[in-house]
Design a protein around this motif. Structure first.
Motif, PDB file in Angstrom:
ATOM      1  N   ALA A 195       0.864  -1.181   0.000  1.00  0.00           N
ATOM      2  CA  ALA A 195       0.000   0.000   0.000  1.00  0.00           C
ATOM      3  C   ALA A 195       0.892   1.218   0.000  1.00  0.00           C
ATOM      4  O   ALA A 195       2.073   1.142   0.338  1.00  0.00           O
ATOM      5  N   HIS A 196       0.291   2.350  -0.372  1.00  0.00           N
ATOM      6  CA  HIS A 196       1.094   3.565  -0.351  1.00  0.00           C
ATOM      7  C   HIS A 196       0.181   4.747  -0.125  1.00  0.00           C
ATOM      8  O   HIS A 196      -1.001   4.704  -0.458  1.00  0.00           O
TER       9      HIS A 196
ATOM     10  N   PRO B  98      11.111  -1.569  10.294  1.00  0.00           N
ATOM     11  CA  PRO B  98      10.382  -2.842  10.149  1.00  0.00           C
ATOM     12  C   PRO B  98       8.896  -2.635  10.419  1.00  0.00           C
ATOM     13  O   PRO B  98       8.526  -1.778  11.208  1.00  0.00           O
ATOM     14  N   MET B  99       8.046  -3.390   9.745  1.00  0.00           N
ATOM     15  CA  MET B  99       6.607  -3.289   9.961  1.00  0.00           C
ATOM     16  C   MET B  99       6.075  -4.684  10.125  1.00  0.00           C
ATOM     17  O   MET B  99       6.073  -5.464   9.171  1.00  0.00           O
TER      18      MET B  99
ATOM     19  N   VAL C 253       8.446  -0.674   6.272  1.00  0.00           N
ATOM     20  CA  VAL C 253       7.799   0.520   5.774  1.00  0.00           C
ATOM     21  C   VAL C 253       8.907   1.473   5.339  1.00  0.00           C
ATOM     22  O   VAL C 253       9.914   1.601   6.021  1.00  0.00           O
ATOM     23  N   THR C 254       8.747   2.085   4.158  1.00  0.00           N
ATOM     24  CA  THR C 254       9.712   3.106   3.762  1.00  0.00           C
ATOM     25  C   THR C 254       8.963   4.425   3.632  1.00  0.00           C
ATOM     26  O   THR C 254       7.792   4.438   3.252  1.00  0.00           O
ATOM     27  N   VAL C 255       9.663   5.489   3.981  1.00  0.00           N
ATOM     28  CA  VAL C 255       9.087   6.815   3.778  1.00  0.00           C
ATOM     29  C   VAL C 255      10.129   7.603   3.014  1.00  0.00           C
ATOM     30  O   VAL C 255      11.277   7.693   3.453  1.00  0.00           O
TER      31      VAL C 255
ATOM     32  N   TYR D  62       6.251  10.260   1.162  1.00  0.00           N
ATOM     33  CA  TYR D  62       5.424   9.215   0.565  1.00  0.00           C
ATOM     34  C   TYR D  62       5.692   7.911   1.300  1.00  0.00           C
ATOM     35  O   TYR D  62       6.816   7.439   1.336  1.00  0.00           O
ATOM     36  N   VAL D  63       4.662   7.359   1.921  1.00  0.00           N
ATOM     37  CA  VAL D  63       4.830   6.148   2.740  1.00  0.00           C
ATOM     38  C   VAL D  63       4.468   4.942   1.891  1.00  0.00           C
ATOM     39  O   VAL D  63       3.463   4.954   1.189  1.00  0.00           O
ATOM     40  N   ARG D  64       5.324   3.922   1.959  1.00  0.00           N
ATOM     41  CA  ARG D  64       4.985   2.685   1.252  1.00  0.00           C
ATOM     42  C   ARG D  64       5.188   1.508   2.190  1.00  0.00           C
ATOM     43  O   ARG D  64       6.179   1.461   2.914  1.00  0.00           O
ATOM     44  N   LEU D  65       4.241   0.566   2.151  1.00  0.00           N
ATOM     45  CA  LEU D  65       4.392  -0.644   2.953  1.00  0.00           C
ATOM     46  C   LEU D  65       4.830  -1.758   2.018  1.00  0.00           C
ATOM     47  O   LEU D  65       4.286  -1.908   0.926  1.00  0.00           O
TER      48      LEU D  65
END
Length: 1895
Positions: free
Chosen positions: A1092-1093, A1482-1483, A1489-1491, A1496-1499
């Protein structure tokens, strides 16, 4: 010779002379010139003669003397009338037919009747209406004992008997009816239906000379009497409404203009009536009346003044001369109610001219007493009124019951206004019938009832409806038990005979052509019915009886009846809408029929009295709030607020208060929202309501409180039903089978609706449920009735529902008409619940008959029966049906407005029901409900469906899409998935969305919404794009780590610790803002690692510098300005705190803060600690309350860094910064140290303690490998130490921290070199150990041991086995890299450099122990791109790659992270934060998770198990298309048993065989080998099958076909461009604007089209010769008539109705310099251009409906013409020219702002133009303050003219300028478009909610 003189020649000469001077010009031209004529009556031997002037007429003795008019002659006949009579006599002697034409009123009729009375002629009177057919004129069939006979009607009777036919209202009859009379008028001939032929007297007599009478009778020839004449009475049609005369018909009449009586005659008449009134006053009144009848006043559009009503009015004035004249005029001519602003002004001007504006000084204030008369005054009561401190008593007619003294009714609360109104009504009642005008729900019916009871009247309510016919009003046909047809008098007629008070409810609905049938009854109290019955005024009846010396019985045998002297009509109507074509019902004709009284809405204090009186225990303050709101809405001149106020009528307020007095804890806001149905109001009206409610401090209580109450369950215990907190006893019905039983899954929301319904039900209300389609209205009602055990009757309405079908269904049995009760009547009789479904589909004029049923409990049925609610009234009335006390109505309707386009049932009847808005369930409730429908459907799929449909619904509410997707659709999807679980979700949702598959824009919106929530519609099972896997190098053992935990004291160092309390500063409370964010599922079209993002809403200069997670919370910290965002993974809002104020800004001038955030654990969840590295600031934040506390750790001075580095650029020392270790933040402790420092600060957040540990070494890095064991790295030498500490610090001071050195020993390789591992410091060490099976998988051997993963730049991963718990040497296993990772943007990473950029602070390395993975974010330069991508593919632009090292599968993957859309300008600063443009955390167990830097957040999902699980789910959602052809199999049970299986014979020709137990390779047989049969040994396919194209082949349309289609489109496009001379560049430019608003244009046009279609809705045309049988004419059908059908057709507008004018729109666009200047910031100029483009495109080809122009305003002026309404742009080129003009103008114009002047000017301009409605839309940037324009001046400009709807749209402004402005502007009139993309949507809202409300 005996002569009587009938004229008095006296003239009030003085008055006349004076008046002549005042109004000389206004009088009729020939008013003063007549020489006096006399009417003489001579008796001579040859019979009586009547002589008018010199013309004499021989009288004949009438054959039916009862038909001769009586007592129409007046004493003192005015000369004008005598002149008219003389003229008629001339024409009579000539044998010509006459047409008396003139203004409305009874004068023409009375002159005709006077003439007939003079000449003793019998009359046949016929009032024509639009329902008159030729059978009413010629012959009508009746059935007598089974045979149909023809009965002659008026025209034929008059012709044969020699009577005079008086036809009144020729302009009302439909066009094709009257020509029937043409021949009769011209030649006195007519062919009749029964075969007879009427022949003129001369021809008949000539024939009679040659033939005998018998012969002529045998030929069926009938003689027309020579005395037969026609007198027609009509209005001049172009001036009044009606059909113009047919030229052939017109030519057969002689016309005479009968204008009002001349001034002096009128004046004399009035003087004689009002002797007590000053003569001057009378003449002024008359002058006023005459002025308003002049030609000039009709040019102004003022209806004529009803001059004929002056005498009765003067009679009232005579009784109470102190009455103000203005009030009297109001009763005669209610100009305030019926005229627009200009008309009112004109009338008031005339009033003041004649000094009649005497206000309200002495109106009667109340009725003091009512006393019954006795003896000769039996039918009268003496009424005493209080007028100006005097009591005035007079006699008025009264009913048959005992009168009731005023103010003695328990159900009527008297208020001064109403008392005054009743007193005024008493006066009018003396002389004439009354009409009450008032808005719905303001108490007309109650006042009428009270009035009737005071006078002892029995009330006869008659509900009028739009397609009511004259027959419905007067007489209806029915059949006698033997099959004969007969006529039944309507309630109106029987009431007239019994002397009741008739309530005509809703005369504003009935067509005027129908209502005029009553004009003779209202004016003269005479009536002729269809069967020939005549009703006469009481005194005329008595006179006639005495003249003819007959008894009452004999009179009745001649069908003549008296009208009771007490009979009165009281009409109720809603106020006319000035200028509207349909609702301006109050015209000159109606003005003559009644005296008018307006019922004003109550004043606030009075309404308060009424409410407190009716509901004594309602909470006081609730009433205050309600009234405050209602009156503030009523007083504005804003049409939106007015329409809201109409929903809050007194009746609704009483209902709300009844409910509040029963349930005082309910919120008022809830009640108001329910009453106004605010859920379904257009967005403008809704915001206006909310704003007004807020102003009146009516708070909408928060919904969550409701959600918390978990008692939304229903139970039935011991015969008591409880829903929520409300209980009711369960009903015991007689008819069990009518109780509905329905599959119903409970959910909280529906239970709340049902609880609400039950409350109202118990209060005795009828319910109205409004909602979109498919939200469960029927289910809720059925469930509700099921729980209450109530039987229901069900009635579904539709477009063709008529009043008859609602009540009775007529049918014919054995020649007798029988009425079947409809469900409505059955429910009333039996006490069932009537459920009326789809109430909005039926025309409102039909459904409004429900009003009397609900309100007064009365209703008249077509067969003469009536429903009554009072048991006392039933006794002695054979045809009364008693309404059962348990009867209730529940009405279901769709919401008003687009796209349902039903009729506005709520608007028409909403206030007599208690309304409930039914909405789709909230997400949780809907999820729970779907779970019950589909227990086996995976939750994830249900969640996706709920979310996607929730989004679609909110889009429908905002108007982005037209169709409101409902729960019904979701339930159907879930049912399908439950039954066929392996069909993919993506396929099943198409069952709902295929409706939209041909509408391109709609399809794009839908697909985007579905993809956003992860429903992979359109994806193929093959589109899986996971990253390519590369092999990992082999795992090697590198050496050992040995820590000396033994006794060797040299290497064991003790470290002293000390503890102290934290110094806490604060708290400071900052605002926690919540922002919505749009979470998009990434796996819509194809399957990748990305889950998701979403974008965090942040400023473009801000930089993300840290992210951390706790459970499913993600915390992101930014550093310019410092702020923290917190969001849940699956939520749609995030919390945000800005710490701009907390951080000291000035640490030596330039400061680039760098923050790290740590999320605390239980019990401090939702709280974080923020650490800034350079200043070592530690903040504790609570993201719920916004509390910020500063934690001061060290006791030494804080400003230390500032002092040290005054010149930051050359001092290396300033680079040393403080670090926070947050591995154990979830345990609520953190560790801080300074790079190069020699102490550790351990912060225990819960205890509020800091423990400081002093070390003998200088630190480079600290790794918390376990809670009690820390790995320290010494600076400069990179030696490693292990610090062990007791678990509880400070518990008892026994334990001391010990430092152990770790020696690293390499495995010696044969050549004596050691492949050392000690050369680099680790980057990341896990703080937990790998699970045993993961450890074994990674090392490839079964092993159980403590372990840690260590990451450093040289390896993919290292595993240290046994560390940190075992004393023995720990083995180090390593996966080595070929080349070490380097610092991406600078030189080498750790061996420091003096470059200022230094190493990046974030190492972006994460180990996922559960998934056995190490994940790093690497810049593209450090990734082996050549291995990943094929040679010919260019690698995509990425922000970073995630390097996934999987130790289970020994594979390496590089997952690209897409680039962010925008990037902060501070690139150097970014490079200090991270090598890549992302930060990583880590998620969960199998993902990260990267931001990226721009938020912009991406899982990502990286764990293999997780990926496989997700892929399986994803494939299931798409559904498996296995590509095999589908085979159709029919299983025939052949009845033959299976013999033993065999292969069967082989057919040499291989023909297909089906069935038959013989051949091999057949299909569908038994025992042999084949397909689809039974009992064969094996399947054998001999190749007989339908060849089916596989899906993939279907999708692959051949390339050349595609190319041909493309070329065709391109060619057409180019030709179109050539046609309008537009270059391709221009076309592309235009497309940029046009494409941006295509969707809005599309939806606006759809709405406009459907409204146009609705406007063209066809109507029923009655009296047709073919079509559907008209129920009302069933009997006419029995008798054999032809025109008994009705069919749908276009209704021609009635002549004389005002023409439909187009709506007028002006768009005012801001083209000032600021638009150009700030276009770069927020694109405001482009958005305005898009908005202009949208208006031009949407309104193209609707020019007849909308006249629009577009005007710009800027510093150059306020009326820069862009588009003129008469020169609209026709094609794209012209439209582009307009846009270019806008752009160029704003670039080169002067600065300045003319918004205000432009608005004022536009409003003024538009108000002048003729139009149906006026709109001004102002687009402006809210830069008003800069030019000193105050908001209230702007507000005044917007609302300066109530006829013009003005709206302002403010485009993204500087700061909160626009929002501040919006607060001061009127609600619903101003919008702020912060995101300029909203402008087209806002425009669309404005259009849809106002323009279209009544298009």
């Amino acid at each position: 010779m005996h002569s009587r003189i009938l004229s008095k020649g006296t003239a009030a000469a003085v008055a006349a002379r004076r008046i002549r001077n005042i109004v000389g010009s206004a009088l009729s031209k020939d008013g003063w010139t007549y020489s006096a004529r006399e009417v003489k009556f001579l008796k001579t031997s040859s019979g009586d003669t009547i002589k008018i002037g010199e013309i004499s007429y021989q009288l004949k003795t009438p054959r039916s003397p009862e038909l001769v008019p009586i007592s129409h002659m007046t004493e003192g006949m005015p000369q004008t009338v005598v002149q008219h009579l003389r003229w008629i006599m001339q024409k009579d002697l000539l044998g010509q037919d006459v047409f008396l034409i003139g203004p409305p009123g009874p004068l023409r009729r009375s002159i005709a009747m006077q003439y007939l009375e003079l000449t003793k002629r019998e009359v046949e009177y016929m009032a024509l209406s639009r329902d008159t057919t030729e059978t009413d004129l010629k012959q009508r069939r009746e059935i007598r004992s089974g045979t149909a006979f023809y009965i002659d009607q008026c025209a034929v009777r008059a012709a044969t008997e020699g009577r005079i036919l008086v036809l009144e209202g020729l302009e009302k009859a439909e066009r094709n009816v009257l020509p029937v009379l043409n021949n009769l008028l011209e030649n006195r001939e007519m062919q009749l239906e029964d075969g007879r032929f009427l022949m003129s007297a001369q021809r008949y007599d000539r024939l009679l000379e040659e033939h005998t009478k018998e012969e002529l009778d045998a030929w069926k020839i009938v003689r027309v009497s020579e005395d037969f004449r026609v007198i027609a009475l009509g209005l001049p049609v172009p001036r009044y409404t009606g059909n113009p005369l047919d030229p052939p018909l017109r030519s057969r009449f002689q016309a005479r203009d009968i204008y009002y009586l001349p001034f002096k005659d009128q004046l004399e008449l009035l003087y004689s009536i009002g002797p007590n009134i000053a003569a001057e006053r009378v003449s002024k009144l008359l002058s006023f009346a005459t002025t308003l009848c002049s030609q000039e006043s009709s040019n102004l559009g003022l209806p004529d003044f009803p001059v004929d009503n002056l005498p009765p009015a003067i009679k009232v004035l005579n009784l109470a001369p102190m009455l103000p004249s203005q009030q009297l005029i109001h009763r005669l001519y209610p100009y305030e109610a019926m005229l627009g602003k200009d008309g009112r002004k004109a009338v008031e001007g005339v009033l003041s001219r004649f000094e009649l504006l005497d206000g309200r000084k002495h109106s009667p204030s109340e009725v003091v007493s009512v006393e019954a008369g006795s003896g000769e005054r039996a039918g009268q009561v003496a009424v005493t009124l209080r007028v100006a401190d005097k009591n005035v008593t007079f006699q008025v007619p009264s009913g048959t019951r005992r009168p009731r003294p005023p103010n003695s009714s328990p159900s009527f609360i008297s208020t001064p206004t109403h008392a005054c109104l009743l007193a005024e009504m008493m006066q009018s009642h003396l002389v004439k019938d009354i009409c009450l005008i008032g808005a719905k729900g303001c108490g007309k019916s109650v006042i009428a009832k009270e009035f009737a009871e005071m006078l002892g009247y029995t009330v006869e309510p008659i509900m009028l409806y739009q397609d009511m016919t004259a027959r419905d009003l007067l007489q209806q046909r029915y059949t006698l038990p033997n099959g004969d047809t007969a006529w039944r008098a309507s309630p109106l007629v029987s009431a007239a005979q019994d002397g009741k008070l008739v309530l005509l409810d809703g005369i504003h609905r009935v067509n005027l052509g129908t209502l005029t049938v009553l004009s003779r009854l209202l004016h003269d109290r005479e009536l002729t019915l269809y069967d020939g019955t005549r009703l006469l005024r009481w005194d005329r009846y008595q006179a006639l009886r005495e003249d003819l010396q007959l008894t009452d019985q004999e009179m009745q045998d001649r069908s003549i009846f008296p009208i009771h002297p007490s009979f009165r009509v009281l009409a109720l109507a809603e106020p006319p809408v000035a200028g509207s074509a349909t609702q301006q019902w109050l015209g000159p004709e109606l003005l003559t029929m009644f005296l008018f009284h307006t019922v004003k809405p109550l004043a606030r204090a009075e309404e308060n009295t009424v409410i407190q009186g009716m509901t004594p225990n309602v909470p006081r303050e609730a009433v205050e709030h309600l009234l405050h709101l209602t009156h503030s809405l009523r007083q504005t001149n804003d049409p939106t607020a007015q329409s809201l106020a109409s929903s809050l009528s007194t009746r609704q307020l009483l209902r709300i208060c009844r409910r509040l007095s029963q349930y005082p804890e309910e919120s008022i806001a809830h009640a108001v929202n329910k009453a106004c149905l605010s859920r379904f109001l257009p967005s403008l009206a809704r915001s206006a309501l909310q704003k007004n409610m807020a102003n009146c401090s009516i708070e909408d209580r928060a919904e969550p409180a409701l959600e918390q109450r978990e008692d939304h369950t229903c139970t039935v215990k011991d015969g008591v039903l409880t829903i929520g907190n409300v209980s009711a006893t369960v009903y015991h019905p007689d008819e069990k089978m009518k109780v509905p039983d329905v599959l119903f899954y409970e959910n909280a929301q529906h239970m709340m609706v049902m609880e609400d319904m039950l409350k109202d039900f118990l209060l005795g209300e009828h319910l109205l449920l409004v909602g979109n389609q498919g939200v469960g209205k029927n289910k809720i009602v059925d469930r509700f009735l099921h729980l209450m055990n109530r039987p229901r009757e069900y009635l579904q309405l539709h477009r063709d529902t008529t009043v008859q079908t609602l009540t009775l269904q007529p049918s014919v049995r054995d020649g007798i008409i029988v009425y079947e009760d409809s469900p409505l009547v059955r429910a009333v009789k039996m006490g069932h619940i009537l459920v009326i479904d789809e109430a909005d589909k039926a025309p409102t004029n039909v459904t409004c008959i429900l009003k009397t049923l609900v309100e007064s409990g009365e209703m008249i049925l077509a067969d003469g029966r009536r429903i009554v609610s009072d048991p006392l009234e039933v006794e002695g009335r054979p045809n009364a049906i008693l309404m059962h006390p348990d009867f209730r109505m529940i009405v279901l309707a769709n919401r008003p407005g687009f796209p349902f386009l039903g009729n506005d049932f709520f608007g028409a009847l909403g206030d007599i029901f208690s309304c409930h808005a039914v909405d789709n369930p909230k997400p949780q409730a809907e999820f729970a409900m779907l779970k019950q429908y589909g227990p086996d459907v995976p939750d994830a799929i249900l969640q996706k469906l709920v979310a996607a449909f929730g989004e679609l619904r909110s889009m429908a509410d905002q108007g982005a899409i037209n169709y409101p997707y409902s729960t019904r659709e979701v339930v159907n999807i879930v049912k399908h998935l439950q039954k066929f679980p392996n069909e993919g979700l993506a396929n099943v949702v198409r069952n709902v969305f295929d409706f939209d598959s041909y509408n391109k824009d709609m399809r794009e919106v839908l697909i985007a919404a579905l993809h956003k929530h992860g429903i992979p519609i359109g994806a193929k099972p093959t589109s899986v794009h996971l990253a390519k896997e590369l092999p990992l190098p082999d795992c090697k053992m590198l050496g050992y780590w040995t820590s000396n935990q033994g006794g060797n004291a040299r290497r064991k160092l003790l470290c002293p610790t000390e503890s102290h309390r934290i110094d806490i500063k604060g708290p400071v409370f900052l605002r926690v803002q919540s922002y919505p964010f749009e979470r998009h599922e990434s796996r819509a079209m194809n399957f990748t690692e990305e889950q998701a993002h979403w974008q965090i809403p942040m400023n473009e200069v801000n930089i993300v510098c840290d992210v951390t997670t706790a459970n499913d919370m993600i915390y992101v910290a930014t550093c310019n300005p410092v702020s923290v965002y917190a969001m849940r993974d699956r939520a749609d809002t995030l919390q945000y705190i800005e710490l701009y104020d907390v951080f000291p800004r000035t640490i030596s001038g330039v400061w680039q803060p760098f923050v790290t955030v740590a999320a605390l654990g239980n019990p401090l969840e939702g709280q974080v600690v923020l650490h800034e590295e350079q200043s070592n600031t530690v903040l504790h934040l609570d993201l719920v309350t916004g509390a910020v506390r500063r934690l001061v750790l060290s006791q030494d001075k804080e400003e230390e860094p500032v002092r040290k580095s005054a010149n930051w650029w050359n001092n290396k020392d300033s680079q040393s910064s403080y670090k926070m270790c947050r591995e154990f933040a979830h345990k609520n402790w953190l560790l801080f140290y300074k790079e190069g420092g020699n102490q550790l600060d351990v912060l225990d957040v819960l205890e509020g303690q800091v423990h400081t540990i002093s070390l003998p070494i200088n630190l480079r890095a600290v790794f918390l490998v376990a809670e009690d064991r820390w790995l320290l790295v010494e600076s400069k030498t990179d030696k490693k130490f292990l610090l062990t500490k007791p678990m509880h610090m400070g518990a008892e001071n026994s334990g001391v921290c010990q430092l152990h050195t770790i020696s690293e020993d390499a495995v010696s390789s044969g050549f004596g070199t050691s492949s050392g591992i000690g050369d680099t410091a680790p980057q990341e060490i896990s703080s937990e150990q790998l699970p045993n099976e993961n450890l074994s998988a990674a090392l490839g051997q079964k092993i159980v041991s403590p372990n840690r993963i260590v990451c450093d730049p040289n390896t993919y991963a290292n595993i240290v086995v046994g560390f940190p718990d075992l004393m023995s040497p720990n083995e180090v296993y390593s996966f080595k890299r070929t080349s070490p990772l380097t610092e991406g943007r600078g030189p080498d990473m750790f061996f420091g450099s003096s470059r200022r950029s230094g190493p990046a602070k974030r190492l972006n390395c994460v180990s996922l122990l559960g998934a056995n993975q190490v994940i790093r974010a690497l810049p593209p330069t450090q990734v082996p791109l050549a291995d990943i991508f094929p040679k010919d593919v260019t690698p995509p632009m990425t922000a970073a790659y995630l390097e996934v090292t999987d130790l289970n599968s020994k594979k390496l993957k590089y997952v690209p992270v897409p680039r962010s859309s925008s990037m902060s300008p501070y690139t150097a600063w970014i490079s200090k934060i991270s090598d890549t443009d992302v930060v990583l955390a880590p998620m969960g167990s199998g993902g990260v998770v990267t931001v990226d830097m721009s938020g912009y957040v991406r899982l990502w999902e990286t764990g293999l198990d997780n990926l496989q699980r997700s892929l399986l789910e994803w494939r299931n959602m798409i559904g498996a298309e296995d590509g095999r052809p589908v085979q159709i199999t029919i299983q025939r049970d052949s009845g033959l048993d299976v013999s033993s299986p065999k292969h069967g014979k082989i057919d040499p020709n291989n023909a297909p065989h089906v069935g038959g137990n013989q051949w091999a390779g057949g299909t569908g047989g038994r025992d042999t080998a084949g397909l689809g049969g039974k009992g064969g040994p094996y399947r054998l396919d001999a190749g007989h099958k339908v060849y089916q194209i596989s899906q993939a082949e279907k999708d692959a349309v051949p390339e050349e076909v595609k190319r041909a289609a493309r070329e065709m489109a391109e060619k057409a496009f180019k030709e179109r461009l050539k046609e309008i001379e537009m270059s391709e560049y221009d076309a592309a430019t235009y497309e940029r604007f046009s494409g941006a608003v295509r969707r809005q244009v599309q939806s606006l046009r759809i709405i406009l089209d459907s409204l146009q279609a609705k406007g063209k809705e066809r109507q029923w045309l009655k009296n047709q010769a073919l079509g559907e049988l008209d129920d009302a004419k069933i009997i006419d059908g029995l008798t054999g008539e032809k025109a008994i059908y009705k069919r749908r057709g276009e209704l021609e507008p009635e002549l004389g109705t005002p023409q439909q004018k187009p709506k007028r729109l002006r768009l005012l666009v801001d083209v000032s310099g600021s638009m150009y200047r700030f276009n770069g910031v927020d694109g405001r100029l482009e958005r305005s251009m898009e908005a202009v483009c949208m208006v031009m495109e949407a309104l193209e080809s609707y020019e007849h409906k909308f006249k629009y122009d577009i005007v710009g305003h800027s510093g150059d002026g306020f009326d820069i013409e862009l588009v003129r309404f008469d020169k609209l742009p026709k094609n794209n080129k012209q439209r582009l020219r307009v846009l270019k003009t806008m752009h160029a103008h704003s670039q080169f114009c002067m600065s300045g702002d003319y918004t205000l002047e432009g608005t004022e000017y536009a409003v003024k301009e538009l108000a002048r133009e003729e139009a149906d409605e006026h709109f001004v839309v102002v687009l402006s940037d809210a830069n008003l303050e800069r030019y000193g324009i105050s908001p209230d001046r702007f507000a005044r400009a917007l609302t300066s003219n109530p006829q013009v709807n003005a709206f302002a749209i403010f485009i993204g402004s500087l700061g909160d300028q626009a929002e501040r402005l919006q607060r001061t502007l009127p609600a619903g009139r101003s919008f702020v478009a912060m995101d300029t993309k909203q402008i087209p949507q806002i425009l669309q809202q404005i259009f849809t909610s106002t323009m279209l409300s009544n298009a």
